[in-house]
Design an enzyme around this catalytic site. Structure first.
Site, PDB file in Angstrom:
ATOM      1  N   THR A  62      37.093  33.415  47.096  1.00 40.54           N
ATOM      2  CA  THR A  62      36.925  32.582  45.897  1.00 40.54           C
ATOM      3  C   THR A  62      37.759  31.303  45.972  1.00 40.54           C
ATOM      4  OG1 THR A  62      38.631  33.926  44.820  1.00 40.54           O
ATOM      5  CG2 THR A  62      36.328  34.496  44.361  1.00 40.54           C
ATOM      6  N   ASP A  84      47.787  31.253  41.063  1.00 39.79           N
ATOM      7  CA  ASP A  84      47.435  31.955  42.286  1.00 39.79           C
ATOM      8  C   ASP A  84      48.333  31.567  43.458  1.00 39.79           C
ATOM      9  OD1 ASP A  84      45.461  33.456  41.146  1.00 39.79           O
ATOM     10  OD2 ASP A  84      43.791  32.249  41.865  1.00 39.79           O
ATOM     11  N   ASN A 101      44.856  34.461  51.485  1.00 37.19           N
ATOM     12  CA  ASN A 101      43.606  33.780  51.144  1.00 37.19           C
ATOM     13  C   ASN A 101      42.836  33.419  52.402  1.00 37.19           C
ATOM     14  OD1 ASN A 101      43.304  33.784  48.388  1.00 37.19           O
ATOM     15  ND2 ASN A 101      43.922  31.666  48.071  1.00 37.19           N
ATOM     16  N   ASP A 102      43.419  32.515  53.201  1.00 35.36           N
ATOM     17  CA  ASP A 102      42.651  32.042  54.336  1.00 35.36           C
ATOM     18  C   ASP A 102      43.510  31.346  55.376  1.00 35.36           C
ATOM     19  OD1 ASP A 102      43.062  29.410  53.140  1.00 35.36           O
ATOM     20  OD2 ASP A 102      41.394  29.879  51.823  1.00 35.36           O
ATOM     21  N   TYR A 129      39.099  28.330  49.225  1.00 33.72           N
ATOM     22  CA  TYR A 129      38.566  27.245  50.055  1.00 33.72           C
ATOM     23  C   TYR A 129      37.145  27.551  50.526  1.00 33.72           C
ATOM     24  CZ  TYR A 129      39.146  23.407  53.514  1.00 33.72           C
ATOM     25  OH  TYR A 129      39.036  22.247  54.241  1.00 33.72           O
ATOM     26  N   SER A 130      36.908  28.759  50.986  1.00 36.90           N
ATOM     27  CA  SER A 130      35.584  29.142  51.463  1.00 36.90           C
ATOM     28  C   SER A 130      34.532  28.981  50.366  1.00 36.90           C
ATOM     29  CB  SER A 130      35.605  30.585  51.962  1.00 36.90           C
ATOM     30  OG  SER A 130      34.308  31.045  52.265  1.00 36.90           O
ATOM     31  N   PHE A 131      34.859  29.393  49.151  1.00 38.65           N
ATOM     32  CA  PHE A 131      33.905  29.294  48.046  1.00 38.65           C
ATOM     33  C   PHE A 131      33.554  27.840  47.748  1.00 38.65           C
ATOM     34  CE2 PHE A 131      32.931  29.101  43.456  1.00 38.65           C
ATOM     35  CZ  PHE A 131      31.853  29.979  43.422  1.00 38.65           C
TER      36      PHE A 131
END
Length: 287
Positions: A180, A70, A139-140, A182-184
């Site tokens: 899916t 990823d 992603n973030d 860091y937040s997850f």
């Protein structure tokens, strides 16, 4: 004559796979397609690959092939963002959330793309401005405490009004793609990539309000580092890009359909998530 004139490679820096590069080179030679790569990544391969700087590679490519996990896929998405180049993700090693195929399927997948037998799944990005440049995350974006220093004290502003403040190790703003990541791991929900929006999740919160927020992509979001906060790091897709001191305000905007991911119809998003997270059955079936 197929759709592809040049294919650009984005390679995992620590996974040397001459067999995979050979598959791509053989396929490309049979169809008179040029193979491109960055000098540092393709230097170790004895194949007819044109070495170009990243910006030129992005301009010249009709398709980017990400070979890795990823993290490699995120680099490919950023590389192809400006020119909206479709990206095919190929798993090398551990299964990822973003990759579409495994190595044995590569030749067949490339043929299908060149023959226009594929679809494109768009993914939104997040844009912020750092001191010297604008950066897009897929992603973030996270405001994180510096090890050895105090907590992250961050005010979340929605539509230019303060909404809630967090005291936490970090505050993560994620895309649906990044839900899916860091937040997850911090307890945030899984969000369909078909949704446009921003997911705000505190990491190890020490505040009364400790829940995640999900905002529409049309709503303005800003994070303010509160006066009593220590200096915080700014991470974009896991990479530290800046530090911000107390009083700083970060405006974060959604870039709808910023990236294009190749899909061949073999698995759904939820099937990939099931495989990655080992969601093999319901609670009732395991009791």
């Amino acid at each position: 004559m197929g759709l592809i004139e040049a294919v650009g490679l984005v390679l995992h820096p620590a996974r040397h796979r001459p067999d995979v590069i050979g598959t791509i080179a053989t396929w490309a030679r049979a169809r008179d397609i040029e193979v491109l790569g960055t000098p540092a990544e393709v230097a170790g391969y004895d194949r007819p690959i044109t070495a170009l700087p990243p910006a030129q590679l992005a301009r010249r490519s009709n398709l980017l092939v990400s070979l890795g996990g990823d993290g490699t896929m995120l680099r490919a998405l950023r590389l192809g963002c400006e020119h909206r180049i479709p990206v095919l993700g190929v798993n090398l090693g551990r299964l990822g959330f973003l990759a579409e195929i495994d190595v044995p399927e590569l030749d067949e997948a490339l043929c299908a793309i060149d023959e226009d037998r594929f679809t494109v799944e768009t993914r939104s990005g997040l844009r912020i401005s750092t001191a010297d440049r604008e950066v897009v995350a897929f992603n973030d974006i996270a405001l994180v405490r510096v090890p050895g220093h105090g907590m992250a004290l961050v005010e979340v502003q929605v539509e230019r009004h303060p909404f809630v403040s967090y005291a936490a190790d970090a505050v993560v703003v994620a895309t649906p793609t990044g839900s899916t990541a860091y937040s997850f791991s911090a307890g945030g929900p899984i969000i369909s990539p078909g949704v446009e929006g921003l997911l705000v999740t505190p990491v190890a919160p020490h505040s009364v309000f400790n829940r995640a927020l999900f905002l529409s992509h049309r709503e303005e979001l800003a994070l303010r580092v509160l006066p009593t906060s220590s200096e915080l790091g700014v991470e974009v897709d896991g990479q530290l890009v800046a530090h911000r001191s107390a009083g700083t305000v970060l405006d974060i905007t959604v870039e709808p359909a910023a990236a294009r991911v190749v899909r061949l119809g073999r698995t759904t998003y939820y099937q990939r998530v099931q495989r990655k997270l080992h969601l093999t059955g319901s609670a009732a079936e395991t009791t």
